[in-house]
Enzyme design. Structure first.
Site, PDB file in Angstrom:
ATOM      1  CG  HIS B 123      -5.864   6.824  -1.613  1.00  0.00           C
ATOM      2  ND1 HIS B 123      -6.967   7.301  -2.284  1.00  0.00           N
ATOM      3  CD2 HIS B 123      -4.799   7.177  -2.371  1.00  0.00           C
ATOM      4  CE1 HIS B 123      -6.582   7.901  -3.395  1.00  0.00           C
ATOM      5  NE2 HIS B 123      -5.272   7.848  -3.480  1.00  0.00           N
ATOM      6  CG  ASP B 200      -7.444   0.806  -1.172  1.00  0.00           C
ATOM      7  OD1 ASP B 200      -7.004   0.333  -2.239  1.00  0.00           O
ATOM      8  OD2 ASP B 200      -7.281   1.994  -0.830  1.00  0.00           O
ATOM      9  CD  GLN B 203      -0.206   2.119  -4.121  1.00  0.00           C
ATOM     10  OE1 GLN B 203       0.724   1.474  -4.631  1.00  0.00           O
ATOM     11  NE2 GLN B 203      -0.607   3.283  -4.614  1.00  0.00           N
ATOM     12  CE  LYS B 226      -3.272   3.547  -7.585  1.00  0.00           C
ATOM     13  NZ  LYS B 226      -2.582   4.832  -7.671  1.00  0.00           N
ATOM     14  CB  CYS B 366      -4.986  10.906  -2.297  1.00  0.00           C
ATOM     15  SG  CYS B 366      -5.076  11.762  -3.856  1.00  0.00           S
TER      16      CYS B 366
HETATM   17  C1  LIG Z   1      -4.077   2.921  -1.401  1.00  0.00           C
HETATM   18  C2  LIG Z   1      -4.833   3.497  -2.554  1.00  0.00           C
HETATM   19  N1  LIG Z   1      -6.168   3.405  -2.592  1.00  0.00           N
HETATM   20  C3  LIG Z   1      -6.890   3.879  -3.610  1.00  0.00           C
HETATM   21  C4  LIG Z   1      -6.294   4.512  -4.668  1.00  0.00           C
HETATM   22  C5  LIG Z   1      -7.155   5.059  -5.763  1.00  0.00           C
HETATM   23  O1  LIG Z   1      -6.938   4.400  -6.967  1.00  0.00           O
HETATM   24  P1  LIG Z   1      -7.538   4.997  -8.315  1.00  0.00           P
HETATM   25  O2  LIG Z   1      -7.096   6.422  -8.387  1.00  0.00           O
HETATM   26  O3  LIG Z   1      -6.934   4.158  -9.376  1.00  0.00           O
HETATM   27  O4  LIG Z   1      -9.020   4.872  -8.227  1.00  0.00           O
HETATM   28  C6  LIG Z   1      -4.899   4.636  -4.686  1.00  0.00           C
HETATM   29  C7  LIG Z   1      -4.165   5.284  -5.796  1.00  0.00           C
HETATM   30  O5  LIG Z   1      -4.186   6.472  -6.009  1.00  0.00           O
HETATM   31  C8  LIG Z   1      -4.158   4.134  -3.601  1.00  0.00           C
HETATM   32  O6  LIG Z   1      -2.835   4.244  -3.577  1.00  0.00           O
END
Ligand SMILES: Cc1ncc(COP(=O)(O)O)c(C=O)c1O
Ligand SMILES: Cc1ncc(COP(=O)(O)O)c(C=O)c1O
Lengths: 156, 412, 412, 156
Positions: B123, B200, B203, B226, B366
């Site tokens: 991401h 990270d 998910q 999430k 993203c």
């Molecule tokens: C794999 C992953 N990493 C990071 C993020 C970023 O999370 P957030 O937007 O809650 O900071 C997301 C979600 O958008 C994600 O799916």
């Protein structure tokens, strides 16, 4: 059933433009060109313009996108040929108002066939798809770039 | 199992609505999840009974707020099996957590020529902070390849991680491919080369039991929103010995020990990282979400979702002209299914599904470098959570078929 | 006036409770404020009807959430009279906003030997970020003196701000002294010397009409939770031409335009600063709080609070052995009253008042240099908001008197 | 009336210790010393210790603070003299448990007069005030500093 509403968005003419877009490709002798990205989906559209005697004499677009963005680009290219920059500007403003549901005058007169995209107003998430090509040509003409530059799509 | 899976949706008022005259089927859980009544009521309850600023107050409300705020820290530590609640830092979300590691640990310890290793499936939140750090520090950002089915290529991992590697950072589970990465195995490689392992968990944490100690990793970040918790709250976990060496980034408020005109000393971790008034109601809501998830049981959630996917995936594969990205074995993936229909742009698919009440996402998610790697402009993505049912899956399949029909024949 | 001032407290369920068997009188509003039903219900409503991640979604909920999220940006712009909503950046709170100015504008434009000017009355959040920046950049941090009654010493301001000054940053209103600073006047001095003017609006925005254009300033930060909005949401306002020149700080999510493997381009301001999923419910709640405040009218709030203070202050001054810090003229201050009782530690005072149901704060109020300047270890602080009444003030006075009695005579 | 509850916290003996604290001042020949800050209010307490034959032979504290912290410090100094480091550690643990309301054994035996501070357990916001001096002496002895250092008060 829910899908029947889609007819408001995907009118036959729109589907046809999307599958057989007009002026799709690139120009060798463009006076203006600009690349614009739809921030929501990452789709990229490049618009090229040739001016002659103060009017758009030729135009082309390339890049992939959804049905709405492709059809809108195709219709845009049909409509802008023969127009002055001021007329193009008025078209872009009118188009933008139409698809965001703002009231505006003489829409059909100004936009021609592209008026058929007015159904987008009921699909707010798709407004950016519809306006991409119009914003691209506006910025292309305004910036007066011979070199390809990357434009900005306003976020909202 | 305290809760019956098939009744969970009753706990979520938002799911009891029609959208475009059709019953809502919410399948955009990878973007954000819905909140059970218990979470929203915890927030309301906090504001109607206990709201005050934490830590600094002597009065009763301040004491109540502080006790609840710090109790959630303990709860989170237990939830991911951290060795102490002092390793639990409140953040805005995963993005902020990952950025803080880069800006604090990275800026302090990275030298020119050092290497940072991530993968092609990251991401942007686990990619751009490292790219920026690498540029600032003259370090090199390297990518681990993927196998054709979207799983991490371990041969490539062995090749990319070298003695020059200082940081390895990977998604625990991909937000596009659904793939779950072999974190423990990669961590061993990273540590062998003296690199730290950042994960990270955006998910993974909502869908499986997390044990940061068993994984052997050094940092872990996830987002509350999430996993049924409020927006604006997330967690950064880090090993105490690393947190102790890291400078704080946001100055002011409770992170401070003693301020003089030209010099300041800071509290210990985690407090030194928590500058300014925190999202206190968000923290309370996160506590309620963890209670809710644990009342079901993270193992039960994981196995329920596997059954769901085992049910939906074969039917989706049967749709002609569909392409599905990511591993097909339910044992190797979460409930995220990214797909494309031949000749149709995912944006059009998502609009059509929305007309059927089915909420999915379309776009680059993203993860633009991954889109490029997969050689697609975008994908459609349906993502399930524990309140979704087999019926939701059936509705998705039907709606996809109707969409194909509409665009192929121009009729409904 | 749409709302009757003396009935406002009915809108705040938390105020309808007993604490230690006494009716709660909440006078810790400078720390955080209570939330009217309208704000809590806006959050609940959002989670029960519209919750989705913003910007990225094609489906109906995502569209609703995005529209509401961006509509609040417009509302905030109007609330502080920004020239465009593109100057409105969502943050976690004042602390984050001020830190971002230091980390982005400061780190980009400050050179060794440059000067940053603040005052002795600053909250740590408007002090430590500059201290840290100065240390990193080899710049000099200077302090503007205070007059004996706690007002900013303008002679000192003229002396401290020089051609070497690059940044001037001041509280609009002090969180200890209640003093309101002559921001427009200081801004003229700063601009004359080519410095930018940063304003910490944490303690002014809740209590008066803010007009960033009329003030002539360059940056303004405030917190939602201090003006009836949820925790975890704040605003950083900056002039477009400055925001455009500033690098983003948190990478990932919607702040991105295009990500390649080794290079990324960002969106325009304000979005380039908003990395990761934002506190969406917090934003919605902020919108509801602004609606609530504007239904009363910021001018009405200001004049009501002045009347309240004009009523309470003389009675407090009558208490023997009390010392009050800050200007005594209600025209020159907000509803924050810091005080000490001779021979009593403020902590003991706060505990005693809490037994009477009166919630005040005791301590250094995150302003240790000011404590040193005032030559006190700590102060007690009662802070009023528009839902407080003259009766609350009376209760405070009574409780202070009873406290004195208790400690002086060891009896109640 | 609400204030009557204060008697649970501010017992007469506590008020007396606070206004006339024992062992208040500084020592010239300290073996251990430590400065500790109460993060909530910024109050600072310095504790100095002299050891002889493995026992605390003298102790002093300085710094200002609220009634609870001053009284607690004063009582602490009375109680630790003559104790071994292990005994002091046990006292600190017992005191900490007592004021946080955890059950623990032989409190009076271990803490002597300081047991009177058990009322603090009903005033959670004041626990830090009560434990400051005890944590200071514990850290002072443990760290074995002859030079004055600044200790850390755990946040929770
Ligand atoms: C794999 C992953 N990493 C990071 C993020 C970023 O999370 P957030 O937007 O809650 O900071 C997301 C979600 O958008 C994600 O799916
Ligand atoms: C004057 C002042 N500035 C800054 C802050 C910090 O605000 P926040 O904690 O919401 O970031 C506060 C409140 O504590 C304050 O009173």
């Amino acid at each position: 059933m829910g899908l029947s509403r889609l007819d408001n968005l995907y009118r036959q003419m729109i589907l046809e433009h999307a599958s057989h877009p007009h002026h799709h490709g690139t120009l060798e002798n463009a006076d203006h060109q600009l690349e614009l990205r739809n921030p929501t989906c990452g789709d990229v559209l490049t618009v090229q313009v040739v001016m002659q005697a103060g009017k758009v004499s030729d135009v082309a677009f390339s890049g992939s996108g959804c049905t709405i963005s492709q059809a809108s680009a195709s219709m845009m290219t049909d409509e802008v040929i023969g127009k002055t920059p001021i007329q193009v500007e008025q078209m872009v403003m009118t188009f933008s108002k139409m698809v965001t549901g703002e009231s505006t005058k003489n829409v059909e007169e100004i936009l021609g066939d592209a008026t058929i995209l007015e159904g987008v107003a009921q699909f707010p998430a798709r407004i950016k798809c519809a306006t991409l090509a119009w914003k691209a040509i506006y910025q292309a003409i305004e910036n007066g770039n011979k070199e390809s530059t990357i434009g900005f799509m306003r976020h909202d | 199992m305290a809760k019956k899976m098939n009744n969970l949706s009753e706990d979520f008022p938002i799911l009891q609505q029609k959208v475009n005259d059709e019953q809502l089927v919410y399948l955009d859980n990878a973007a954000t999840t819905q909140k059970p009544r218990a979470v929203v009521e915890a927030i309301t309850n906090y504001y109607y009974h206990d709201n005050a600023n934490v830590h600094r107050g002597v009065h009763t409300l301040a004491e109540r707020a502080t006790a609840q705020f710090e109790a959630v820290r303990k709860k989170v530590a237990h939830f991911i099996n951290a060795s102490s609640e002092e390793e639990i830092i409140y953040t805005k979300g995963t993005t902020e957590g990952l950025n803080w590691i880069a800006a604090s640990y990275g800026e302090t310890f990275l030298k020119p020529g050092d290497e940072i290793v991530i993968s092609y499936m990251e991401h942007h939140s686990n990619l751009v902070p490292w790219q920026n750090l690498a540029k600032k520090k003259g370090a090199v950002l390297k990518y681990i390849d993927l196998l054709p089915d979207g799983q991490l290529d371990m041969d490539s991992a062995y090749k990319q991680i070298t003695d020059k590697t200082v940081i390895v950072s990977l998604a625990h589970a991909s937000n596009v491919l659904g793939a779950v990465n072999p974190i423990a195995e990669v961590t061993k490689i990273a540590h062998l080369h003296g690199a730290i392992m950042v994960v990270d968990g955006a998910q993974s944490t909502p869908h499986m039991k997390i044990d940061v100690q068993a994984l052997g990793i050094d940092f872990f970040a996830f987002s509350g929103h999430k996993l049924m918790a409020p927006t604006g709250i997330g967690i950064l976990w880090g090993k105490s010995e690393l947190l102790d060496k890291m400078p704080p980034l946001e100055f002011g408020g409770e992170m401070i020990d003693w301020v003089q005109l030209q010099k300041t000393t800071y509290k210990k971790a985690p407090w030194k990282f928590e500058g300014g008034t925190q999202n206190i109601a968000g923290v309370i809501g996160l506590g309620a979400a963890i209670d809710y998830l644990e009342s079901i049981g993270m193992e039960n959630i994981a196995s329920y979702e596997k059954t769901l996917i085992a049910n939906v995936l074969p039917e989706m594969l049967n749709i002609q002209g569909i392409e599905i990205y990511g591993p097909l074995d339910p044992e190797k993936r979460t409930g995220i299914i990214s797909f494309n229909l031949k000749g149709l742009h995912p944006h059009d698919v998502a609009t059509a599904l929305d007309m059927e009440g089915v909420a999915i996402r379309a776009g680059h998610h993203c993860a633009q470098p991954l889109m490029e790697y997969l050689n697609v402009a975008a994908t459609a993505r349906a993502s399930f959570y524990v309140y979704n049912t087999v019926a939701d899956g059936k509705k998705l399949i039907e709606a996809i078929k109707a969409t194909k029909e509409f665009f192929n024949n121009g009729i409904v």
